[in-house]
Enzyme design. Structure first.
Site: not given
Ligand code: NAD
Length: 569
Positions: A110, A181, A276
């Protein structure tokens, strides 16, 4: 689609997997492949005799070998490639290995290393994963969605690759982000990977380096915009609603304006979330709440400066504003607690080119008329610090070293214990390192960063640095949503997630401890968040499933890597 299903053995009551796959196709299907762990009986039943070394191993033995193999790779990108190849080969082995070494592997699969992988996507491409829906193929949108491998889908993570991490437009390379993700959803939140789907909407790229790269794998075309783009996304969401009416749709790394537009447009049509904006907002607010509470204050006492008013900066401000309203302020009063800066400096009501989401935060220009300024044409961060004496300074600009020694020292001159959050990634874009901030503030600042940092020695004491990592939020949120099959995700759900996370903050027990829990306890945090969120969804009457006992339902929803016995379908 993959041909397998879970079942219960009527004699033993054990979970088993039924499949019609056999031979090589079984060994090359990562969701089903057990490699050397196929039992003797299974090897006969599924025509695997002779295709594997004779020794039958356990998952643990396979993990030991895979970890040794991993250690041979020294460069982070090759480590990332190794781990992804392992996932393409054997899903259970990948998740067991990474779970056992979570803190070591999370930065490899990640952030930050996934950023490198994204940039190298077309060069390093190996195996097809997820679904690519390109604009020229839009007429086949539904066919593409039906070509997925996993039949049942609870969670889609979709991107168009325009606003990847701090590295901007990465075109088709953005696909690595939904994939990563989803790994984190499984590792930290126990989301069943067999019920997830990563999607890249290929709408072209404005990244000239990619357009010029002969190996570029995406649609070689400038990004479509305006109505063409909006209609394409609209068609995508319609198709998703038709084919997966109960799905949780996670938007990831869209460009600043599109990110907000999609969320606003679709949040009342299905259960949807933008990490986000909302995930960043929740994790940052949780860090601030725990800091403010540890100082014996409330959010209402704070003057908040946000440097970088883009997706993350305004998403965070929105989340804090909601929270101020919960403390009894009107929206107008809440906005008064903020000073946002972007490229033009402090955002004022007469600043040209303000976006709709920046406008509510713009300060009246009359307010600054009496300020002492370094330059007359723009109001810099230092001007704001000197004149406002903020209690909270947040960096979401991706401008390295923007928080200088002078800025931090001016901040400390105005307030005893400021909260300083340089959130920009990757590490080299951070506004100031925790070490710098601690030394310049003489240990007074309470810090949380976007990138991971090693503990800092200050006054002969090691200080752990909290990481505002969205991985502390979205996995638990997803687990709660999926457990009760939420129809919508309300702001109230985000608020309860935030409180559940803030309640886990180590600083509440020790004033020098971090503002947020470590990722090493991400799974426990996720379960707490899932519980709070699912309960909120039930209270709001937005649940598609109402479990008899929520704790049991959440525990049952958690997927962990395990080799079940296989039977022929
Ligand atoms: P963005 O491009 O939407 O926003 C960045 C903003 O900073 C833009 O509005 C840009 O105009 C502004 N900016 C650029 N130069 C500036 C300058 N010199 N002065 C003032 N403002 C300036 O990007 P984003 O998605 O909001 O991400 C911003 C940063 O935050 C990235 O580095 C990202 O990695 C980081 N981030 C961290 C977290 C986290 O810690 N959990 C989450 C999301 C984003």
């Amino acid at each position: 689609m993959l041909d397998f299903k879970y079942s219960i053995d009527p004699k033993t009551g054990q979970t088993i997997i039924m499949t019609s796959l056999c031979g090589k196709p079984l060994l090359t299907t990562p969701q089903l492949n057990k490699g050397t762990a196929f039992s003797e009986k299974e090897r006969v039943l599924f025509h695997l005799q002779g295709k594997l070394p004779s020794r039958i191993e356990t998952l643990e033995e396979q993990v030991t070998r895979a970890y040794r193999q991993f250690q041979n790779y020294k460069d982070p990108l090759t480590q990332n490639i190794f781990l992804n190849s392992l996932l393409d080969n054997n899903q259970n082995l990948f998740y067991q290995l990474v779970s056992e070494h979570l803190m070591e592997f999370l930065p490899v699969i990640y952030t930050p290393i996934v950023g490198t992988a994204v940039k190298q996507f077309s060069t390093e491409y190996r195996t097809p994963r997820g679904l690519y829906i390109s604009y020229p193929e839009r007429a086949h949108m539904r066919t593409i969605l039906k070509n997925r491998s996993n039949p049942e889908i609870d969670l889609i993570v979709v991107t168009d690759g325009e606003g990847v991490l701090g590295i901007g437009d990465q075109g088709i390379g953005g696909m690595d982000i939904p994939i990563a993700k989803l790994m984190v959803y499984t590792l930290c939140g126990g989301i069943n990977p067999n019920r997830t789907l990563p999607i890249l909407l290929d709408v072209g790229t404005n990244n000239q380096n990619l357009l010029d790269d002969p190996l570029y794998l995406g649609w070689r075309h400038p990004r479509i915009t305006g109505k063409e783009y909006d209609d394409f996304v609209d068609d995508f969401v319609c198709a998703v609603k038709e084919l997966f009416p109960t799905v949780f749709l996670h938007w990831e790394d869209f460009g600043r304006d599109n990110a907000r537009k999609h969320l606003e447009r679709y949040q009342n049509q299905l259960c949807t979330f933008n990490d986000d904006m909302q995930g960043t907002g929740v994790v940052t607010l949780a860090a601030l709440l725990s800091g403010v509470h540890a100082l014996g204050q409330s959010l209402k006492d704070q003057r908040i400066v946000v440097f970088g008013a883009g997706t993350a900066g305004t998403g965070i401000a929105d989340q804090i504003k909601e929270s101020l309203c919960k403390e009894g302020l009107s929206a107008e009063e809440a906005y008064q607690h903020f000073w946002l800066l972007d490229r033009p400096g402090l955002l004022l009501d007469n600043t040209i080119g303000l976006t709709d989401f920046q406008k509510p935060y713009a300060r009246p220009h009359a307010e600054v008329a009496q300020w002492q300024l370094a330059q007359n044409d723009r109001i810099t961060l230092l001007d704001v610090i000197k004149n406002v004496k903020p209690t909270i300074l947040i960096g979401a600009s991706a401008v390295a070293h923007a928080f200088t020694q002078e800025i931090i020292q001016s901040l400390c001159a105005g307030v005893d214990r400021p909260l300083v959050l340089p959130l920009s990634n990757p590490t080299e874009r951070c506004e100031a390192s925790p070490e710098e901030i601690l030394h310049w503030s003489q240990g007074k600042a309470l810090i949380a960063t976007g990138s991971p940092f090693a503990p800092v020695k200050f006054n002969n004491e090691w200080r752990e640095i909290a990481q505002c990592n969205n991985a502390l939020v979205f996995p638990g949120l997803g687990l709660g949503i999926i457990t009760v099959q939420a129809k919508r995700l309300s702001n109230e759900c985000l608020w309860v997630a935030c409180q559940a996370l803030a309640d886990c903050a180590p600083i509440l027990k020790d004033p020098n401890a971090p503002l947020l829990p470590s990722l090493s306890v991400a799974r426990e945090v996720a379960i707490k968040i899932a519980h709070a969120v699912a309960q909120q969804i039930l209270d709001e009457g937005q649940a598609g499933i109402v479990p008899k006992d929520l704790t049991t339902a959440i525990n049952q929803a958690v997927w962990t890597p395990h080799y079940f016995e296989y039977r022929k379908m």
